[in-house]
Design a protein around this motif. Structure first.
Motif, mmCIF file in Angstrom:
data_model
loop_
_atom_site.group_PDB
_atom_site.id
_atom_site.type_symbol
_atom_site.label_atom_id
_atom_site.label_comp_id
_atom_site.label_asym_id
_atom_site.label_seq_id
_atom_site.Cartn_x
_atom_site.Cartn_y
_atom_site.Cartn_z
ATOM 1 N N GLY A 1 0.293 -1.066 0.305
ATOM 2 C CA GLY A 1 -0.531 0.313 -0.204
ATOM 3 C C GLY A 1 0.989 1.088 -0.521
ATOM 4 O O GLY A 1 0.690 1.951 -0.774
ATOM 5 N N LEU B 1 -5.553 -0.679 -0.648
ATOM 6 C CA LEU B 1 -4.415 -2.223 -1.155
ATOM 7 C C LEU B 1 -4.408 -2.759 0.227
ATOM 8 O O LEU B 1 -4.290 -3.701 0.343
ATOM 9 C CB LEU B 1 -3.196 -2.356 -1.967
ATOM 10 C CG LEU B 1 -3.492 -1.114 -3.556
ATOM 11 C CD1 LEU B 1 -1.810 -1.354 -4.293
ATOM 12 C CD2 LEU B 1 -4.727 -2.086 -4.126
ATOM 13 N N TYR C 1 -7.386 -4.511 1.360
ATOM 14 C CA TYR C 1 -7.299 -5.901 1.589
ATOM 15 C C TYR C 1 -6.699 -6.948 1.725
ATOM 16 O O TYR C 1 -7.117 -7.999 2.019
ATOM 17 C CB TYR C 1 -7.425 -5.720 -0.466
ATOM 18 C CG TYR C 1 -8.087 -5.298 -0.667
ATOM 19 C CD1 TYR C 1 -9.004 -4.518 -1.972
ATOM 20 C CD2 TYR C 1 -9.658 -4.998 -0.392
ATOM 21 C CE1 TYR C 1 -9.347 -3.808 -3.443
ATOM 22 C CE2 TYR C 1 -11.067 -4.479 -0.897
ATOM 23 C CZ TYR C 1 -10.500 -3.740 -2.116
ATOM 24 O OH TYR C 1 -11.400 -3.104 -2.712
#
Lengths: 84, 191
Positions: free
Chosen positions: A29, A37, A40
């Motif tokens: 990220g 990101l 996730y």
């Protein structure tokens, strides 16, 4: 029920999984400048931990707890007559 | 850890704590930057809105302006959105400071962070920009001490952290003496 060695194994597995996925996701990220990101990656780590560590898999039951022998029948009748 | 509910609780607690640490580190990497976006406002024009007149003496004006802003430095991975608004500020006998929001806009990602409104506007903004009339409290704006200032303000809303507010851009105008006699604005917005 999961035995004691199995509980320790389960705890190690979810700690390491979560920290590993969290750390890698944070770096990814940071490089892409997108916190989504990271989120996730973290949630993948959470899902894997839930899958691997919660159900009662056989690998957590390899060292079953050894319980003591049941108290013999003769002693049992002595105990019940004393209580009544 | 002997039953699945116990393990479920433990895993969730641990994982959410890890997420909290990741978010705090996120905010920390951004906390010491000092972004300086640029903005400018000029070319202010006034129109008198329908509904103001001798029966409603409070000034009710539509303020039109040209604004340019480059807010790209504000967009880091810890920015959720940037809230832009233009305020008109002036001082009257009634109040030390009057601040009226006449325009606002929400910028959600860096692709829309370079804005121009007015004469230099090259494309329609993705969501229509909101325009509010300047309605005075009382009649003081015509006799305001000093000119009316237009300033561009922006609030940066982070994902984790403190909301920060900055302002820049500066344009001044005076309410004309002929205010009462100006013709009413039509409903079309023409620049």
């Amino acid at each position: 029920m999961v035995d004691y060695r199995g509980q320790r194994l389960s705890e190690y597995v979810y700690s390491i999984l979560t920290i590993l996925f969290g750390a890698i996701a944070w770096v990814v990220g940071y490089v892409h400048q997108d916190f989504l990101l990271t989120f996730y990656g973290w949630s993948i780590g959470l899902g894997l931990s839930l899958l691997i560590c919660i159900p009662d898999w056989p690998m957590f039951n390899r060292n079953p707890v050894v319980w003591l022998e049941e108290i013999g029948k003769a002693n049992k009748s002595k105990i019940t007559s004393k209580n009544s | 850890m002997h039953s699945w509910t116990f393990r479920l609780n433990a895993i969730f607690t641990f994982t959410v704590t890890v997420l909290a640490v990741l978010s705090a580190l996120n905010a920390l990497t951004v906390a010491f930057l000092d972004p300086r976006p640029t903005a400018s406002i000029d070319n202010v024009k006034l129109q008198r809105m329908p509904g103001s007149g001798p029966k409603q003496p409070n000034a009710n004006a539509r303020v039109m302006f040209d604004m340019q802003a480059d807010l790209r430095p504000l967009f880091t991975w810890n920015t959720k959105l940037v809230f832009l608004y233009v305020t008109a500020e002036y001082r009257t006998d009634l109040n030390q400071l009057n601040q009226i929001v006449i325009w606002d806009y929400i910028v959600e990602d860096i692709k829309h962070a370079e804005l121009a409104v007015g004469r230099l506007q090259s494309k329609l903004l993705p969501r229509h920009h909101n325009e509010y009339p300047l309605i005075d409290q009382g009649r003081g704006i015509r006799n305001a001490a000093g000119p009316v200032k237009l300033l561009l303000n922006w609030c940066t809303m982070p994902i984790v952290g403190v909301i920060s507010r900055q302002r820049s851009g500066h344009a001044e105008f005076e309410f004309p003496d002929t205010w009462d006699k100006l013709p009413h604005a039509t409903s079309n917005r023409d620049d």
